[in-house]
Design an enzyme around this catalytic site. Structure first.
Site, mmCIF file in Angstrom:
data_model
loop_
_atom_site.group_PDB
_atom_site.id
_atom_site.type_symbol
_atom_site.label_atom_id
_atom_site.label_comp_id
_atom_site.label_asym_id
_atom_site.label_seq_id
_atom_site.Cartn_x
_atom_site.Cartn_y
_atom_site.Cartn_z
ATOM 1 N N TYR A 125 0.841 -1.189 0.000
ATOM 2 C CA TYR A 125 0.000 0.000 0.000
ATOM 3 C C TYR A 125 0.884 1.250 0.000
ATOM 4 O O TYR A 125 1.538 1.562 0.989
ATOM 5 C CB TYR A 125 -0.891 0.005 1.255
ATOM 6 C CG TYR A 125 -1.948 -1.086 1.277
ATOM 7 C CD1 TYR A 125 -2.353 -1.733 0.109
ATOM 8 C CD2 TYR A 125 -2.563 -1.466 2.467
ATOM 9 C CE1 TYR A 125 -3.333 -2.717 0.128
ATOM 10 C CE2 TYR A 125 -3.552 -2.449 2.497
ATOM 11 C CZ TYR A 125 -3.927 -3.070 1.318
ATOM 12 O OH TYR A 125 -4.900 -4.037 1.348
ATOM 13 N N LYS A 161 -1.063 -7.959 -2.848
ATOM 14 C CA LYS A 161 -2.414 -7.443 -2.681
ATOM 15 C C LYS A 161 -2.314 -5.947 -2.881
ATOM 16 O O LYS A 161 -1.590 -5.269 -2.141
ATOM 17 C CB LYS A 161 -2.841 -7.790 -1.260
ATOM 18 C CG LYS A 161 -4.250 -7.522 -0.956
ATOM 19 C CD LYS A 161 -4.577 -8.114 0.403
ATOM 20 C CE LYS A 161 -5.988 -7.794 0.722
ATOM 21 N NZ LYS A 161 -6.206 -7.401 2.094
#
Ligand code: FBP
Length: 259
Positions: A142, A173
């Site tokens: 992220y 992810k």
């Protein structure tokens, strides 16, 4: 060519993972209601909803994991209370995660944070320890911190995927960019590494969320790691079924939605 360490989580090469580490990441009052504050509710959903994996922090895994769905233990974490550029440090060893039954090791890297180097170094060690045991290292990447302007822009999301690849992750992810074409650049940047779209806050409608998921799959993603859009849904099993259809069976969202 890399051995497929992610196979425990794959069906037809695709995957739907249920994430439940938000209690630590966001705090219980931000995301939970009377039902989903109970980890057994989510364990049950993972099983009955046919998810290909469930993601817990070690404390929840110790008390609530029932062995019915492949487990990913997130081995680092942080609260939402600390200000400034984020850092998430290791709170569980790979060895201990494996002893809890983990078939995968999860780790969050805040790409672009001023503390990025510490998370790179920690993930580097964790990835090697996971691989020694034949376990995949799954990186939540992220982009975040003062240096990151737009964390869902094509350039930054593809950078997240590429960083995961180069750091040796078996899967990454990453946040959805908002459209399939730009997300396909992130999948390409992963160069064969498994790419999972991260669920995000609950979408206004099921169709809106499923359309994003369809976009990620059309872009070549392996699947989805979803939390709030599943366990905050009023009909979580119905959402789980729709996700299985779209991701694992290739049913188009418009077909699914048509009466
Ligand atoms: P959601 O589907 O609920 O977004 O869960 C995915 C996830 O990556 C969780 O594993 C994690 O707790 C959370 O998102 C982190 O959210 P944030 O982007 O706010 O840090």
């Amino acid at each position: 060519m890399k051995q497929e360490r992610m196979s425990a989580f794959l069906k037809n090469g695709r995957s739907v993972l249920l994430a439940y580490d938000q209690g630590l990441e966001h705090g219980p009052s931000t995301d939970f209601n009377d039902k989903n504050i109970d980890p057994s509710f989510v364990m049950d959903l993972a099983e009955k909803g046919g998810f290909n994996g469930v993601i817990f922090q070690k404390g929840v895994a110790e008390r609530f994991y029932n062995g019915k769905v492949p487990l990913i233990v997130k081995v680092n974490g942080k609260s939402a209370l600390v200000k400034g550029d984020p850092i998430s440090r290791q709170v569980c060893s790979v060895e201990y995660a494996a002893s809890l039954g983990a078939k995968g090791i999860g780790y969050t890297i805040y790409l672009g944070s001023e503390h990025e180097a510490e998370m790179f170094a920690e993930f580097g060690k964790i990835q090697e320890q996971a691989h020694e045991r034949g376990l995949p290292a799954i990186a939540w990447v992220y982009p975040r911190g003062a240096a990151v302007v737009n964390d869902t822009a094509k350039e930054i999301v593809s950078y997240a995927a590429r960083a995961a690849l180069e750091l040796g992750a078996d899967a990454a992810k990453i946040k959805y960019t908002g459209d399939s074409q730009s997300f396909s650049w992130a999948v390409k940047a992963g160069a064969g590494m498994k790419v999972f779209m991260s669920g995000g806050p609950k979408a206004p409608t099921d169709e809106a969320f499923l359309t994003q998921v369809q976009g990620a799959i059309d872009a070549g993603a392996t699947g989805l790691a979803v939390g709030r859009n599943a366990w905050q849904n009023a009909e979580p099993l119905k959402m789980a079924e729709s996700l299985r259809k779209v991701i694992l069976e290739g049913v188009r969202v418009d077909k699914l939605m048509s009466p």
